[in-house]
Design a protein around this motif. Structure first.
Motif, short mmCIF file in Angstrom:
data_model
loop_
_atom_site.label_atom_id
_atom_site.label_comp_id
_atom_site.label_asym_id
_atom_site.label_seq_id
_atom_site.Cartn_x
_atom_site.Cartn_y
_atom_site.Cartn_z
N LEU A 1 15.55 17.16 43.14
CA LEU A 1 14.32 16.51 42.67
C LEU A 1 14.48 15.92 41.28
O LEU A 1 14.18 14.73 41.06
CB LEU A 1 13.18 17.55 42.69
CG LEU A 1 11.79 16.99 42.97
CD1 LEU A 1 11.77 16.34 44.35
CD2 LEU A 1 10.75 18.10 42.90
N VAL A 2 14.97 16.72 40.31
CA VAL A 2 15.06 16.26 38.92
C VAL A 2 16.03 15.09 38.77
O VAL A 2 15.67 14.06 38.18
CB VAL A 2 15.38 17.43 37.97
CG1 VAL A 2 15.76 16.92 36.58
CG2 VAL A 2 14.19 18.37 37.87
N PRO A 3 17.28 15.18 39.31
CA PRO A 3 18.18 14.04 39.16
C PRO A 3 17.62 12.74 39.77
O PRO A 3 17.75 11.67 39.18
CB PRO A 3 19.46 14.48 39.88
CG PRO A 3 19.42 15.95 39.84
CD PRO A 3 17.98 16.33 39.92
N LYS B 1 14.87 11.39 37.55
CA LYS B 1 15.43 10.79 36.34
C LYS B 1 15.93 9.38 36.61
O LYS B 1 15.68 8.47 35.83
CB LYS B 1 16.61 11.66 35.83
CG LYS B 1 16.18 12.82 34.99
CD LYS B 1 17.38 13.53 34.43
CE LYS B 1 17.89 12.85 33.18
NZ LYS B 1 18.92 13.67 32.50
N LEU B 2 16.65 9.22 37.71
CA LEU B 2 17.19 7.90 38.06
C LEU B 2 16.07 6.89 38.27
O LEU B 2 16.13 5.77 37.75
CB LEU B 2 18.06 8.00 39.31
CG LEU B 2 19.43 8.67 39.13
CD1 LEU B 2 20.19 8.69 40.44
CD2 LEU B 2 20.23 7.92 38.08
N VAL B 3 15.04 7.29 39.03
CA VAL B 3 13.94 6.38 39.33
C VAL B 3 13.20 6.00 38.04
O VAL B 3 12.90 4.83 37.80
CB VAL B 3 12.98 7.01 40.37
CG1 VAL B 3 11.73 6.17 40.54
CG2 VAL B 3 13.70 7.18 41.71
N THR B 4 12.92 7.00 37.18
CA THR B 4 12.19 6.74 35.94
C THR B 4 12.98 5.80 35.03
O THR B 4 12.42 4.82 34.50
CB THR B 4 11.94 8.07 35.18
OG1 THR B 4 11.37 8.99 36.07
CG2 THR B 4 11.01 7.86 34.02
N LEU B 5 14.26 6.05 34.86
CA LEU B 5 15.06 5.22 33.97
C LEU B 5 15.18 3.79 34.52
O LEU B 5 15.09 2.82 33.77
CB LEU B 5 16.46 5.84 33.78
CG LEU B 5 17.27 5.27 32.62
CD1 LEU B 5 16.50 5.38 31.31
CD2 LEU B 5 18.60 5.99 32.48
N LEU C 1 24.11 9.97 29.74
CA LEU C 1 24.62 8.85 28.94
C LEU C 1 23.76 7.61 29.14
O LEU C 1 23.52 6.85 28.19
CB LEU C 1 26.08 8.55 29.30
CG LEU C 1 27.11 9.60 28.88
CD1 LEU C 1 28.49 9.22 29.39
CD2 LEU C 1 27.14 9.77 27.37
N ALA C 2 23.30 7.39 30.39
CA ALA C 2 22.46 6.23 30.68
C ALA C 2 21.16 6.32 29.88
O ALA C 2 20.71 5.33 29.29
CB ALA C 2 22.17 6.14 32.17
N ALA C 3 20.57 7.52 29.85
CA ALA C 3 19.32 7.72 29.10
C ALA C 3 19.57 7.50 27.61
O ALA C 3 18.71 6.97 26.89
CB ALA C 3 18.77 9.11 29.35
N ALA D 1 26.44 3.54 38.14
CA ALA D 1 27.44 4.60 38.33
C ALA D 1 26.76 5.89 38.80
O ALA D 1 27.27 6.59 39.69
CB ALA D 1 28.21 4.84 37.03
N SER D 2 25.58 6.19 38.24
CA SER D 2 24.85 7.41 38.64
C SER D 2 24.42 7.33 40.10
O SER D 2 24.54 8.31 40.83
CB SER D 2 23.60 7.60 37.78
OG SER D 2 23.92 7.62 36.43
#
Ligand code: ZN
Length: 209
Positions: A109-111, A114-118, A190-192, A57-58
């Motif tokens: 950059l941050v979003p 975050k997506l790549v790390t998760l 929420l994903a995190a 979803a993200s």
């Protein structure tokens, strides 16, 4: 590494609120804190599936958040619509390079990081990877603590609104991109939260049994 005792193996559940240890009923997967009564689980239920669903979803929200205009400006000089990126370019070109850098880091950059790390963490857990669990745990900690900085973007937009109002007779409306961006920040958060970092450690213990 020989036999390792883990709280889970001993049937002990730790409370997230008061840190008290509670002995679970034999064979049970959950329990109730003996001190404060909160609901305790050995692992978050369906953590990987839920994290994946929210992650996908993200990724979908990421597209309108970046492509749709984040704000519409109406001033004496005409109407203008800006996406996050065109806003960054505009700020940079108009000499506010420090603001441009802040907006770029906070909203692009941050979003993405975050997506790549998760995604990396979920894939590694799914494949029962034993790669440096401490390192992955640190990645998760950073991921959790960095969430609030994504909202920095909202402050920047608020500041821009104030600046434009001071300078000219202009009106600013938030665009559909701002809604998508807000949803992106919340869904990624929420994903995190759906991800259970305890899963990182599971393959370490089962490998030595
Ligand atoms: Zn408790």
């Amino acid at each position: 590494m020989a036999f390792t005792r883990t709280a889970g193996r001993l049937g002990l559940l730790s409370c997230h609120l008061c840190n008290s240890l509670t002995k679970s009923a034999p064979g049970a997967h959950e329990g109730r804190c003996s001190r404060c009564g909160s609901h305790l689980r050995f692992r978050k239920p369906d953590s990987i599936t839920r994290t994946w669903a929210l992650l996908i979803a993200s990724y979908i929200l990421f597209i309108p958040a970046n492509l749709l205009p984040i704000m519409h400006t109406n001033s004496l000089f005409g109407a203008q619509s800006d996406t996050i990126l065109s806003g960054v370019v505009y700020l940079w070109a108009s000499g506010s390079w420090h603001l441009a850098v802040i907006v770029f880091i906070a909203s692009i950059l941050v979003p993405s990081a975050k997506l790549v790390t998760l995604t990396f963490l979920v894939v590694s857990v799914q494949r029962r990877s034993t790669w440096d669990p401490l390192q992955r745990m640190n990645m998760y900690r950073i991921l959790e603590s960095v969430g609030r900085w994504s909202m920095l973007d909202i402050f920047v937009v608020a500041m821009l609104v104030a600046l434009v109002h001071l300078q000219t007779l202009a009106t600013i409306r938030a665009g559909a991109g701002a809604v998508a961006f807000g949803a992106l920040v919340v869904v990624t958060m929420l994903a995190a939260m759906a991800f259970d970092p305890r899963l990182i450690w599971d393959p370490q213990w089962t490998r030595h049994e």
